[in-house]
Design a protein around this motif. Structure first.
Motif, PDB file in Angstrom:
ATOM      1  N   PRO A 139      54.928  58.516  53.616  1.00 45.08           N
ATOM      2  CA  PRO A 139      55.289  59.042  52.296  1.00 45.08           C
ATOM      3  C   PRO A 139      55.858  60.458  52.406  1.00 45.08           C
ATOM      4  O   PRO A 139      55.313  61.294  53.134  1.00 45.08           O
ATOM      5  CB  PRO A 139      53.966  59.039  51.526  1.00 45.08           C
ATOM      6  CG  PRO A 139      53.056  58.140  52.296  1.00 45.08           C
ATOM      7  CD  PRO A 139      53.486  58.252  53.719  1.00 45.08           C
ATOM      8  N   ALA A 140      56.957  60.714  51.718  1.00 43.43           N
ATOM      9  CA  ALA A 140      57.531  62.059  51.699  1.00 43.43           C
ATOM     10  C   ALA A 140      56.665  62.980  50.857  1.00 43.43           C
ATOM     11  O   ALA A 140      56.024  62.546  49.896  1.00 43.43           O
ATOM     12  CB  ALA A 140      58.951  62.006  51.136  1.00 43.43           C
ATOM     13  N   SER A 141      56.660  64.249  51.195  1.00 42.22           N
ATOM     14  CA  SER A 141      55.894  65.236  50.428  1.00 42.22           C
ATOM     15  C   SER A 141      56.413  65.303  48.995  1.00 42.22           C
ATOM     16  O   SER A 141      57.624  65.362  48.763  1.00 42.22           O
ATOM     17  CB  SER A 141      56.009  66.613  51.077  1.00 42.22           C
ATOM     18  OG  SER A 141      55.458  67.610  50.235  1.00 42.22           O
ATOM     19  N   THR A 142      55.482  65.298  48.041  1.00 47.70           N
ATOM     20  CA  THR A 142      55.865  65.442  46.631  1.00 47.70           C
ATOM     21  C   THR A 142      56.098  66.897  46.258  1.00 47.70           C
ATOM     22  O   THR A 142      56.524  67.182  45.132  1.00 47.70           O
ATOM     23  CB  THR A 142      54.778  64.862  45.719  1.00 47.70           C
ATOM     24  OG1 THR A 142      53.565  65.605  45.898  1.00 47.70           O
ATOM     25  CG2 THR A 142      54.546  63.391  45.998  1.00 47.70           C
ATOM     26  N   LEU A 143      55.808  67.823  47.157  1.00 41.41           N
ATOM     27  CA  LEU A 143      55.973  69.264  46.932  1.00 41.41           C
ATOM     28  C   LEU A 143      55.115  69.754  45.764  1.00 41.41           C
ATOM     29  O   LEU A 143      55.425  70.770  45.137  1.00 41.41           O
ATOM     30  CB  LEU A 143      57.450  69.608  46.674  1.00 41.41           C
ATOM     31  CG  LEU A 143      58.455  69.107  47.719  1.00 41.41           C
ATOM     32  CD1 LEU A 143      59.881  69.415  47.276  1.00 41.41           C
ATOM     33  CD2 LEU A 143      58.174  69.738  49.070  1.00 41.41           C
ATOM     34  N   ALA A 144      54.031  69.034  45.480  1.00 44.72           N
ATOM     35  CA  ALA A 144      53.217  69.334  44.300  1.00 44.72           C
ATOM     36  C   ALA A 144      52.612  70.730  44.360  1.00 44.72           C
ATOM     37  O   ALA A 144      52.576  71.439  43.348  1.00 44.72           O
ATOM     38  CB  ALA A 144      52.111  68.288  44.160  1.00 44.72           C
ATOM     39  N   ASP A 145      52.124  71.156  45.518  1.00 43.02           N
ATOM     40  CA  ASP A 145      51.418  72.430  45.615  1.00 43.02           C
ATOM     41  C   ASP A 145      52.342  73.630  45.764  1.00 43.02           C
ATOM     42  O   ASP A 145      51.927  74.771  45.546  1.00 43.02           O
ATOM     43  CB  ASP A 145      50.449  72.412  46.804  1.00 43.02           C
ATOM     44  CG  ASP A 145      49.307  71.419  46.611  1.00 43.02           C
ATOM     45  OD1 ASP A 145      49.103  70.975  45.469  1.00 43.02           O
ATOM     46  OD2 ASP A 145      48.646  71.078  47.613  1.00 43.02           O
ATOM     47  N   THR A 146      53.590  73.389  46.148  1.00 40.02           N
ATOM     48  CA  THR A 146      54.507  74.503  46.413  1.00 40.02           C
ATOM     49  C   THR A 146      55.634  74.616  45.400  1.00 40.02           C
ATOM     50  O   THR A 146      56.301  75.643  45.327  1.00 40.02           O
ATOM     51  CB  THR A 146      55.137  74.346  47.809  1.00 40.02           C
ATOM     52  OG1 THR A 146      55.746  73.045  47.893  1.00 40.02           O
ATOM     53  CG2 THR A 146      54.078  74.484  48.892  1.00 40.02           C
ATOM     54  N   CYS A 147      55.849  73.560  44.624  1.00 42.59           N
ATOM     55  CA  CYS A 147      57.019  73.521  43.749  1.00 42.59           C
ATOM     56  C   CYS A 147      56.695  72.908  42.393  1.00 42.59           C
ATOM     57  O   CYS A 147      57.007  73.463  41.348  1.00 42.59           O
ATOM     58  CB  CYS A 147      58.126  72.721  44.446  1.00 42.59           C
ATOM     59  SG  CYS A 147      59.543  72.318  43.427  1.00 42.59           S
TER      60      CYS A 147
END
Length: 500
Positions: free
Chosen positions: A271-279
């Motif tokens: 799974p690709a990063s959802t960037l939830a914590d950084t973006c």
């Protein structure tokens, strides 16, 4: 009517070369991304409104926050410029602007976008709105059509103050250039399903959306519609579920990506990063943003599945081409250039969600003559100056008469300035002049290759600019009228980011 019979499946035939019967390879040629520099910590949101609502600041990390002069259109311009770098912009035949937060109901945003990018005026422009997967729908259509097309997305997903949606959201832009021939990602096949599944709605004229129950969205929405779209896309591409190496699925609900992958049989997919914590979730830009981030580590030959949910589902299958090995990282540097922000009130002020005292200097009407805006649209939107063919002098705005010694009339040729950059010659940080983010910063910039002009400086750290600082130019909001909602756009200078 049963849910299955209410769906419409888009499954267009592959293009073939006339008279040859051979399939024409259509590829994703380039990707671009843009993230605002401000990073609002979710802890700061919780500190401001956590006493009132449990959804405030939910989650870890931070979300991107667009500066006061950024909106969905300016972020789409920035991402598209990144995607077009080193590409033949004159070859673009169609342009799609994807967003759920368009700055205007009228005029067409894609028309302004085309002018800012200086694309051919014969380029077919369209706005694609109404769903978070608008960009993926436009990408699917462009891949099936086979012509050179640019899809640019920008979004500032709205959320009611203190809501879970506000905490999970992020602002950003992404763009994809599509065309015939091999590229970064060769298109293998895709499917789009349409369904009247309303998990979120925002009525015309309303600022904030309404979300339905999360468990229902996960079980009846993502885990039903997305696997169906994936199955159709894999069948069309001729790829087995176990043959997928990477899986891109934007979703702010924790655990959904893994559940969808398991149901779809993607046993080998990472799974690709959802960037939830950084973006955070950038709405229409998120799928392309996640894909650009993934390509920083993907290898040629790997198979990538990109899917997105929203009033149905879209799934697209790609195989990474040889060009993937030379893909320059874009998202990671943008994440590294972020500036921590702990003032939650900036989000409300920048979104015009609170009334504040603008002072006497801030009480002005933005009322540009539309006739003047049209006559000088190349200069105002495209940032095109003039260069004298006889003296080489560069001027902005362009005029019939070139400044300097001697008479040089009608000797100027169009001279695009947006990509030149320059250095700061003089700088002023003015605390008396009005600005939505004081101080108001401006000064003279010496252009690379000749020419000098007065520019505004933008960026949360603009006040730290000094004489001699290298700068580049960005398309931003010039000013906006809080009474009518009218806004003007122009180009400003920012300090050239330093690689970390």
């Amino acid at each position: 009517m049963g849910q299955t019979s209410a769906r419409n499946t888009t499954n267009m035939p592959a293009k073939t070369e006339a008279g040859s019967g051979r399939s024409v390879v259509t590829s994703l040629l380039a990707l671009g991304a843009h993230l605002p520099r401000l990073r609002l910590s979710r802890a700061a949101i919780a500190a401001s409104l956590g006493w009132l609502t449990s959804g405030a600041g939910a989650g870890k990390g931070q979300r991107t926050l667009a500066f006061w002069d950024e909106d969905s259109l300016t972020m789409a311009v920035a991402a598209a410029r990144s995607a077009l770098r080193g590409q033949d912009a004159a070859a673009v035949r169609s342009l799609s602007f994807a967003t759920t937060t368009a700055p205007f109901a009228e005029p067409q945003g894609a028309g302004v976008l085309r002018a800012a990018l200086r694309l051919p005026d014969g380029c077919l422009t369209q706005d694609v709105q109404g769903t978070p997967r608008a960009a993926l729908l436009a990408l699917h259509a462009a891949l099936e059509a086979g012509q050179t097309a640019l899809i640019a997305a920008g979004d500032l997903p709205p959320g009611t103050p203190g809501s879970l949606a506000e905490a999970r959201a992020g602002d950003g832009g992404a763009a994809a250039l599509v065309g015939p021939g091999p590229g970064l990602l060769d298109y293998l096949g895709g499917v789009s399903l349409s369904a009247p599944f309303t998990d979120r709605y925002r009525a015309t004229g309303r600022d904030h959306p309404q979300d339905w129950e999360e468990r229902w969205v996960r079980e009846a929405g993502y885990l039903d519609l997305v696997p169906q779209a994936i199955a159709g896309a894999l069948e069309k591409a001729g790829v087995s579920p176990a043959g997928i190496d990477h899986f891109v699925l934007p979703c702010a609900i924790p655990g959904v990506t893994a559940a969808v992958a398991a149901k779809a049989g993607l046993s080998a997919a990472t799974p690709a990063s959802t960037l939830a914590d950084t973006c955070g979730d950038t709405g229409t830009a998120q799928a392309l943003l996640m894909l650009a981030h993934l390509l920083e580590t993907a290898r040629p030959g790997q198979t990538i599945l990109v899917a997105q949910f929203g009033q149905g589902a879209t799934a697209l299958v790609f195989r990474a081409g040889a060009a993937c090995a030379g893909f320059a990282p874009q998202v990671s540097p943008l994440l590294a250039q972020g500036m921590a922000e702990a003032n939650y009130m900036k989000l409300l002020a920048f979104r015009c969600q609170i009334a504040w005292d603008r002072g006497l200097r801030g009480r002005f009407i933005v009322n540009e003559a539309l006739t003047t805006a049209w006559r000088y649209s190349d200069a105002l939107l495209g940032f095109v100056g003039g260069r004298c063919r006889e003296t080489g002098r560069v001027q902005f705005p362009p005029t019939r008469l070139t400044a300097g010694d001697g008479l040089h009339l009608d000797t100027q040729e169009p001279w695009p300035l947006a990509d030149l950059g320059g250095r700061v010659a003089t700088f002023t940080a003015d605390l008396l002049a009005f600005s939505p983010h004081p101080p108001n910063c401006y000064g003279l910039v010496d252009l690379n290759g000749g020419g000098r002009l007065l520019m505004e400086f933008t960026d949360p750290a603009a006040a730290s600019i000094t004489t001699g600082t290298p700068v580049e130019f960005v398309f931003r909001i010039k000013d906006l009228d809080p009474q009518t909602g009218y806004r003007r756009y122009f180009w400003k200078a920012i300090a050239t980011p330093v690689a970390r």
